[in-house]
Design a protein around this motif. Structure first.
Motif, PDB file in Angstrom:
ATOM      1  N   GLN A 174       0.838  -1.202   0.000  1.00 48.59           N
ATOM      2  CA  GLN A 174       0.000   0.000   0.000  1.00 48.59           C
ATOM      3  C   GLN A 174       0.874   1.254   0.000  1.00 48.59           C
ATOM      4  O   GLN A 174       0.688   2.189   0.797  1.00 48.59           O
ATOM      5  CB  GLN A 174      -0.968  -0.004   1.199  1.00 48.59           C
ATOM      6  N   THR A 175       1.845   1.280  -0.913  1.00 41.23           N
ATOM      7  CA  THR A 175       2.751   2.416  -1.080  1.00 41.23           C
ATOM      8  C   THR A 175       2.748   2.843  -2.540  1.00 41.23           C
ATOM      9  O   THR A 175       2.276   2.122  -3.420  1.00 41.23           O
ATOM     10  CB  THR A 175       4.190   2.043  -0.667  1.00 41.23           C
ATOM     11  N   ARG A 176       3.304   4.016  -2.815  1.00 39.34           N
ATOM     12  CA  ARG A 176       3.405   4.515  -4.180  1.00 39.34           C
ATOM     13  C   ARG A 176       4.764   4.190  -4.797  1.00 39.34           C
ATOM     14  O   ARG A 176       4.941   4.275  -6.009  1.00 39.34           O
ATOM     15  CB  ARG A 176       3.166   6.021  -4.198  1.00 39.34           C
ATOM     16  N   VAL A 177       5.724   3.857  -3.943  1.00 41.21           N
ATOM     17  CA  VAL A 177       7.069   3.447  -4.359  1.00 41.21           C
ATOM     18  C   VAL A 177       7.457   2.252  -3.505  1.00 41.21           C
ATOM     19  O   VAL A 177       7.195   2.252  -2.292  1.00 41.21           O
ATOM     20  CB  VAL A 177       8.092   4.588  -4.164  1.00 41.21           C
ATOM     21  N   PRO A 178       8.063   1.209  -4.068  1.00 41.65           N
ATOM     22  CA  PRO A 178       8.467   0.062  -3.254  1.00 41.65           C
ATOM     23  C   PRO A 178       9.318   0.496  -2.061  1.00 41.65           C
ATOM     24  O   PRO A 178      10.214   1.338  -2.200  1.00 41.65           O
ATOM     25  CB  PRO A 178       9.271  -0.801  -4.233  1.00 41.65           C
ATOM     26  N   SER A 179       9.036  -0.071  -0.898  1.00 46.55           N
ATOM     27  CA  SER A 179       9.733   0.349   0.324  1.00 46.55           C
ATOM     28  C   SER A 179      11.241   0.158   0.226  1.00 46.55           C
ATOM     29  O   SER A 179      12.016   0.932   0.789  1.00 46.55           O
ATOM     30  CB  SER A 179       9.194  -0.421   1.529  1.00 46.55           C
ATOM     31  N   ILE A 180      11.679  -0.877  -0.501  1.00 47.02           N
ATOM     32  CA  ILE A 180      13.111  -1.108  -0.630  1.00 47.02           C
ATOM     33  C   ILE A 180      13.786   0.067  -1.325  1.00 47.02           C
ATOM     34  O   ILE A 180      14.907   0.455  -0.970  1.00 47.02           O
ATOM     35  CB  ILE A 180      13.392  -2.423  -1.393  1.00 47.02           C
ATOM     36  N   VAL A 181      13.114   0.671  -2.299  1.00 46.94           N
ATOM     37  CA  VAL A 181      13.673   1.829  -2.999  1.00 46.94           C
ATOM     38  C   VAL A 181      13.741   3.026  -2.063  1.00 46.94           C
ATOM     39  O   VAL A 181      14.766   3.711  -1.971  1.00 46.94           O
ATOM     40  CB  VAL A 181      12.829   2.165  -4.250  1.00 46.94           C
ATOM     41  N   THR A 182      12.663   3.276  -1.331  1.00 51.33           N
ATOM     42  CA  THR A 182      12.630   4.407  -0.400  1.00 51.33           C
ATOM     43  C   THR A 182      13.677   4.276   0.697  1.00 51.33           C
ATOM     44  O   THR A 182      14.435   5.210   0.978  1.00 51.33           O
ATOM     45  CB  THR A 182      11.235   4.522   0.236  1.00 51.33           C
ATOM     46  N   LEU A 183      13.761   3.086   1.302  1.00 56.07           N
ATOM     47  CA  LEU A 183      14.696   2.879   2.413  1.00 56.07           C
ATOM     48  C   LEU A 183      16.145   2.969   1.949  1.00 56.07           C
ATOM     49  O   LEU A 183      16.982   3.592   2.623  1.00 56.07           O
ATOM     50  CB  LEU A 183      14.434   1.521   3.072  1.00 56.07           C
ATOM     51  N   CYS A 184      16.452   2.357   0.825  1.00 58.01           N
ATOM     52  CA  CYS A 184      17.835   2.389   0.325  1.00 58.01           C
ATOM     53  C   CYS A 184      18.234   3.803  -0.100  1.00 58.01           C
ATOM     54  O   CYS A 184      19.348   4.253   0.195  1.00 58.01           O
ATOM     55  CB  CYS A 184      18.001   1.428  -0.844  1.00 58.01           C
ATOM     56  N   CYS A 185      17.339   4.501  -0.788  1.00 57.34           N
ATOM     57  CA  CYS A 185      17.643   5.870  -1.214  1.00 57.34           C
ATOM     58  C   CYS A 185      17.846   6.788  -0.016  1.00 57.34           C
ATOM     59  O   CYS A 185      18.766   7.627  -0.003  1.00 57.34           O
ATOM     60  CB  CYS A 185      16.538   6.408  -2.113  1.00 57.34           C
ATOM     61  N   ASP A 186      17.017   6.647   1.001  1.00 52.60           N
ATOM     62  CA  ASP A 186      17.172   7.468   2.205  1.00 52.60           C
ATOM     63  C   ASP A 186      18.513   7.197   2.886  1.00 52.60           C
ATOM     64  O   ASP A 186      19.188   8.128   3.350  1.00 52.60           O
ATOM     65  CB  ASP A 186      16.028   7.182   3.197  1.00 52.60           C
ATOM     66  N   GLU A 187      18.906   5.912   2.948  1.00 54.85           N
ATOM     67  CA  GLU A 187      20.172   5.553   3.585  1.00 54.85           C
ATOM     68  C   GLU A 187      21.354   6.107   2.790  1.00 54.85           C
ATOM     69  O   GLU A 187      22.316   6.633   3.365  1.00 54.85           O
ATOM     70  CB  GLU A 187      20.279   4.035   3.702  1.00 54.85           C
ATOM     71  N   ILE A 188      21.272   5.998   1.477  1.00 55.82           N
ATOM     72  CA  ILE A 188      22.359   6.487   0.627  1.00 55.82           C
ATOM     73  C   ILE A 188      22.463   8.003   0.699  1.00 55.82           C
ATOM     74  O   ILE A 188      23.555   8.566   0.791  1.00 55.82           O
ATOM     75  CB  ILE A 188      22.148   6.012  -0.820  1.00 55.82           C
ATOM     76  N   GLU A 189      21.328   8.679   0.681  1.00 54.36           N
ATOM     77  CA  GLU A 189      21.355  10.138   0.784  1.00 54.36           C
ATOM     78  C   GLU A 189      21.825  10.596   2.158  1.00 54.36           C
ATOM     79  O   GLU A 189      22.428  11.656   2.299  1.00 54.36           O
ATOM     80  CB  GLU A 189      19.960  10.705   0.489  1.00 54.36           C
ATOM     81  N   GLY A 190      21.573   9.772   3.180  1.00 53.94           N
ATOM     82  CA  GLY A 190      21.961  10.146   4.532  1.00 53.94           C
ATOM     83  C   GLY A 190      23.444  10.015   4.810  1.00 53.94           C
ATOM     84  O   GLY A 190      24.038  10.846   5.508  1.00 53.94           O
ATOM     85  N   ARG A 191      24.096   8.969   4.259  1.00 56.03           N
ATOM     86  CA  ARG A 191      25.520   8.778   4.573  1.00 56.03           C
ATOM     87  C   ARG A 191      26.371   8.372   3.387  1.00 56.03           C
ATOM     88  O   ARG A 191      27.532   7.998   3.553  1.00 56.03           O
ATOM     89  CB  ARG A 191      25.671   7.726   5.678  1.00 56.03           C
ATOM     90  N   GLY A 192      25.818   8.473   2.165  1.00 52.25           N
ATOM     91  CA  GLY A 192      26.583   8.047   1.010  1.00 52.25           C
ATOM     92  C   GLY A 192      26.869   9.105  -0.032  1.00 52.25           C
ATOM     93  O   GLY A 192      27.623   8.855  -0.980  1.00 52.25           O
ATOM     94  N   VAL A 193      26.292  10.310   0.146  1.00 53.22           N
ATOM     95  CA  VAL A 193      26.457  11.327  -0.903  1.00 53.22           C
ATOM     96  C   VAL A 193      27.901  11.792  -1.043  1.00 53.22           C
ATOM     97  O   VAL A 193      28.319  12.230  -2.119  1.00 53.22           O
ATOM     98  CB  VAL A 193      25.531  12.539  -0.638  1.00 53.22           C
TER      99      VAL A 193
END
Length: 291
Positions: A174-193
Motif C-alpha cells: 500500500q505504497t506509491r514506491v516500493p519500500s526497498i527503494v525508499t529505504l535504500c535511497c534514504d540511507e544512501i542520501e543520509g551517509r553516502g552522498v
C-alpha cells in the motif's frame, strides 16, 4: 533506428556479438597477496587492502575495495564483488598500505587483459596478478554476459521483494514506491552522498546477499541492517533490485524510445524527449524512477 519489438536483452545480445570487450557482470574474488614490499621502518608491517579498477571503453573507474588486513605482508582477504562492466578490456589491481585515517600509500600495482583470459559464460578462472615493484595477488574471475545477467525471471514467491513487478509490491505494501527503494535511497542520501564511487564501487557480495535476504524476510529485518552495513552494499542492493525486476522500470515497450532519446545530439531535444517519455510511464513506474 530501434524497432519497437527490441528489448534490453536483445540489444545487449547484439552488443555481445559485435564487441569483444566484456558487457555484463564480472564476479571478482580477491583471495590473497604475497611478496609485498613495504616502506615501513623496523619490524612494523603494513595494513594492506586492494582496490580493483576496470575500464569502460578505455576509461578506468574504481569498482571494488577490500577490507584492511592489519600487520601483514601476506594478507588474505577472500572477498567477492559483483561488478557491472561495459566495454571492459583491462582490469587493474592496486595494493595499498593504510598508514592512517587520511593517508594510503601504494605498495604495488598490476593489470591483466581480460580479453586474453578466455573468460567464458559463468566459468570461474583463477590466476595471479603480478605487481610492480614486487609481489602478486591471487584472484578468481567469473563473467556473465549482459544477455544473461539481465534475463528477467519472475519470482515464484508471493511475498518476496525481488523479481516481483513493482505494481504488485506497491499494492501489497500500500505504497506509491516500493519500500526497498525508499529505504535504500534514504540511507544512501543520509551517509553516502560524499562517498567516492557511490553506485559505481561494488559492495562485498556477502553483504549484499545478507541485505537481500533481510528484505525478503521483511522490511523490519532490513532496517536493522541498513544503518550498519557498508554503504556500497546498500547501493549494490538497489541496483540488484532494479536488475531483477521482471520488467524494467522504463518498461519493455518504452525502453527502445528512451534509448533513441538518449542518443539525440541536441541537449534541448533530448530533454524534451526524455520528459515526454517519462510522463507516459505508469504512475508507479514514474514515481519510482524519480525517487
Amino acid at each position: 533506428m530501434l524497432k519497437k519489438s527490441d528489448s534490453i536483452r536483445s540489444i545487449l545480445m547484439e552488443a555481445d556479438v559485435e564487441d569483444e570487450s566484456l558487457n555484463g557482470v564480472l564476479q571478482i574474488q580477491v583471495h590473497s597477496a604475497k611478496g609485498i614490499i613495504s616502506s615501513r621502518q623496523g619490524n612494523s608491517k603494513p595494513d594492506l587492502f586492494c582496490t580493483v579498477e576496470v575500464d569502460c571503453y578505455g576509461r578506468f573507474d574504481r569498482k571494488a575495495k577490500t577490507r584492511v588486513v592489519k600487520d601483514s605482508l601476506s594478507p588474505s582477504w577472500d572477498q567477492d564483488f559483483e561488478v557491472d562492466v561495459q566495454g571492459a578490456q583491462t582490469l587493474k589491481l592496486l595494493c595499498w598500505d593504510k598508514k592512517n585515517l587520511f593517508n594510503d600509500e601504494m605498495c604495488g600495482r598490476g593489470k591483466m587483459e581480460l580479453s586474453k583470459l578466455g573468460l567464458t559464460d559463468n566459468k570461474r578462472h583463477s590466476t595471479e596478478i603480478g605487481l610492480m615493484p614486487k609481489g602478486s595477488v591471487r584472484v578468481s574471475l567469473c563473467y556473465t554476459p549482459g544477455s544473461q545477467s539481465l534475463r528477467r525471471m519472475p519470482s515464484v514467491s508471493s511475498t518476496g521483494m525481488f523479481a516481483v513487478p513493482i505494481d504488485v509490491i506497491c499494492r501489497r505494501e500500500q505504497t506509491r514506491v516500493p519500500s526497498i527503494v525508499t529505504l535504500c535511497c534514504d540511507e544512501i542520501e543520509g551517509r553516502g552522498v560524499d562517498e567516492v564511487g557511490i553506485y559505481r564501487v561494488s559492495g562485498v557480495t556477502s553483504d549484499v546477499r545478507s541485505l537481500k535476504e533481510a528484505f525478503e524476510r521483511g522490511t523490519s529485518d532490513a532496517k536493522k541492517l541498513l544503518s550498519d552495513i557498508d554503504i556500497h552494499a546498500v547501493s549494490g542492493l538497489l541496483k540488484m533490485f532494479f536488475r531483477e525486476l521482471p520488467e524494467p522500470v522504463l518498461t519493455d515497450e518504452l525502453y527502445p524510445r528512451f534509448a533513441e532519446g538518449m542518443a539525440l545530439a541536441d541537449p534541448e531535444a533530448k530533454q524534451r524527449c526524455m520528459t515526454s517519455l517519462l510522463h507516459t510511464l505508469p504512475p508507479i513506474n514514474l514515481k519510482t524512477s524519480l525517487s
